[in-house]
Design a protein around this motif. Sequence first.
Motif, short mmCIF file in Angstrom:
data_model
loop_
_atom_site.label_atom_id
_atom_site.label_comp_id
_atom_site.label_asym_id
_atom_site.label_seq_id
_atom_site.Cartn_x
_atom_site.Cartn_y
_atom_site.Cartn_z
N LEU A 81 -15.55 47.24 -10.50
CA LEU A 81 -15.76 48.63 -10.92
C LEU A 81 -16.30 49.47 -9.76
O LEU A 81 -15.88 50.61 -9.55
CB LEU A 81 -16.72 48.69 -12.10
CG LEU A 81 -16.16 48.26 -13.47
CD1 LEU A 81 -17.28 48.22 -14.50
CD2 LEU A 81 -15.07 49.22 -13.93
N SER A 82 -17.23 48.91 -9.02
CA SER A 82 -17.80 49.63 -7.88
C SER A 82 -16.74 49.90 -6.82
O SER A 82 -16.65 51.00 -6.26
CB SER A 82 -18.96 48.83 -7.29
OG SER A 82 -19.45 49.45 -6.11
N ASP A 83 -15.91 48.90 -6.52
CA ASP A 83 -14.89 49.06 -5.49
C ASP A 83 -13.81 50.06 -5.91
O ASP A 83 -13.34 50.86 -5.09
CB ASP A 83 -14.25 47.71 -5.17
CG ASP A 83 -15.17 46.82 -4.35
OD1 ASP A 83 -16.20 47.33 -3.86
OD2 ASP A 83 -14.87 45.63 -4.20
N LEU A 142 -11.38 55.42 -5.22
CA LEU A 142 -10.94 56.68 -5.82
C LEU A 142 -11.72 57.87 -5.27
O LEU A 142 -11.20 58.98 -5.20
CB LEU A 142 -11.08 56.61 -7.34
CG LEU A 142 -10.14 55.63 -8.06
CD1 LEU A 142 -10.47 55.57 -9.53
CD2 LEU A 142 -8.68 56.02 -7.84
N ARG A 143 -12.96 57.62 -4.87
CA ARG A 143 -13.79 58.67 -4.30
C ARG A 143 -13.47 58.92 -2.83
O ARG A 143 -13.93 59.88 -2.24
CB ARG A 143 -15.27 58.28 -4.46
CG ARG A 143 -16.30 59.28 -3.99
CD ARG A 143 -16.21 60.58 -4.77
NE ARG A 143 -17.22 61.53 -4.33
CZ ARG A 143 -17.09 62.32 -3.26
NH1 ARG A 143 -15.99 62.25 -2.53
NH2 ARG A 143 -18.04 63.15 -2.92
N GLY A 144 -12.66 58.03 -2.24
CA GLY A 144 -12.29 58.18 -0.84
C GLY A 144 -13.25 57.52 0.12
O GLY A 144 -13.26 57.85 1.30
N GLN A 145 -14.04 56.58 -0.36
CA GLN A 145 -15.00 55.88 0.48
C GLN A 145 -14.46 54.50 0.85
O GLN A 145 -13.60 53.94 0.18
CB GLN A 145 -16.34 55.73 -0.25
CG GLN A 145 -17.01 57.04 -0.58
CD GLN A 145 -18.29 56.85 -1.40
OE1 GLN A 145 -18.58 55.74 -1.86
NE2 GLN A 145 -19.04 57.90 -1.58
N GLU A 146 -15.01 53.95 1.95
CA GLU A 146 -14.64 52.61 2.36
C GLU A 146 -15.40 51.59 1.51
O GLU A 146 -16.45 51.86 0.96
CB GLU A 146 -14.96 52.40 3.83
CG GLU A 146 -14.16 53.28 4.77
CD GLU A 146 -12.68 52.98 4.73
OE1 GLU A 146 -12.32 51.81 4.51
OE2 GLU A 146 -11.87 53.91 4.89
N TYR A 147 -14.85 50.37 1.45
CA TYR A 147 -15.53 49.30 0.74
C TYR A 147 -16.76 48.86 1.52
O TYR A 147 -16.68 48.56 2.71
CB TYR A 147 -14.60 48.10 0.55
CG TYR A 147 -13.35 48.40 -0.24
CD1 TYR A 147 -13.44 48.76 -1.57
CD2 TYR A 147 -12.10 48.31 0.35
CE1 TYR A 147 -12.30 49.03 -2.31
CE2 TYR A 147 -10.95 48.58 -0.38
CZ TYR A 147 -11.07 48.95 -1.72
OH TYR A 147 -9.94 49.23 -2.44
N ALA A 148 -17.90 48.85 0.83
CA ALA A 148 -19.14 48.40 1.48
C ALA A 148 -19.18 46.88 1.51
O ALA A 148 -18.75 46.23 0.56
CB ALA A 148 -20.36 48.94 0.74
N ASN A 149 -19.69 46.32 2.59
CA ASN A 149 -19.81 44.86 2.67
C ASN A 149 -21.13 44.47 3.32
O ASN A 149 -21.91 45.30 3.70
CB ASN A 149 -18.63 44.25 3.42
CG ASN A 149 -18.44 44.82 4.80
OD1 ASN A 149 -19.27 45.60 5.29
ND2 ASN A 149 -17.36 44.46 5.45
#
Length: 340
Positions: A326-328, A333-340
């Motif tokens: 859900l977070s990813d 959709l918000r246009g942000q990169e995946y945090a890792n």
Amino acid sequence: MATNKPKTAKKSAGKKTSVKSKTVSAKAKTTAKSVAAKTTKKEKETVKLPKVTVEEKTVIVSEKTHPVKEFFARKGDQNENILTIFKDTKIIGAIIAEIFGTMLLTMVVLTLGLFNPLYLIFGYIGITAAVFKLSGAHLNPIITAGMMASRRISAIRGVLYFVAQILGAWFGFMIINGFYNVGIASGNIDATSGVLPTLMPAGEVYAAAEEGFGGFFWAFTMIEFIGAIIIAFFYARALNYKRGVYTFAAIVGSGVFLAMLLAVIINSNYLGVQDNTFILNPAVSFMYGLLPASADGFDALMSALWPMVVCYVIFPIIGGVLGFYLSDIASKLRGQEYAN
């Protein structure tokens, strides 16, 4: 005397001509150099990039905008696998941190109790901040399963973390239970006083499932499932703030607090059950409430064990994976990169 004058004049005229020719040749060289320099500058400025064909453009665009491939792409260390993870001592330090952190978390749960989430949050924030730089402060198989499913950590690291968390929960339970038994042996406390918060026994959960005890078995399972989604979602969002350790710990602790608070209210106010039916940590539940103390044969053991596994292990793990997904999805959709 008259005959020498023309020769001198001729010589001076020759000298003047040679000087002029030298000057003209120098000027010509200078202008040639300047023209060459201007030409090279113009050539540099007018150098065109190689043309990209339509097929190459299509490939580039498809690689950048392929949502499924990007969603399941590996976000963690690309080179970490079973052959490389033990090349240095970093994984050993991470495992020690997970063991110690989960042990402390189990001790906090057993002493403060699950029905006091306001006290629990301060302990959780402190433990998370202490071990985050060492292991990422998973401290819960729910988080580790979500990190593995979203490919933020390798499978071998996830398995090692699972083992470390179970060991840490076992150590924490043994320490607190040791003090509890000393108090019982001294006669200062009653063995039935319920000082230690315990999960509803496996037999009672099974009876709730078999006898249709108000449908409470699936209600207990949904408490674990929804709580796991909340905890995993908050952890995944906190990864965007991992440079600030205290901010990260506060977000993770707030997620645990919210999940515990909802579980307490639903369990006591809506279901009317005063016994503890949730724990939101498969490692802790596995070591201290999952296995029944005794059973009359293997069939009785399995029949009593399966509802506990479903309620306290399988559904929380699925909830943890869904929380990260859900977070990813929201991030992309918000246009942000995946945090890792």
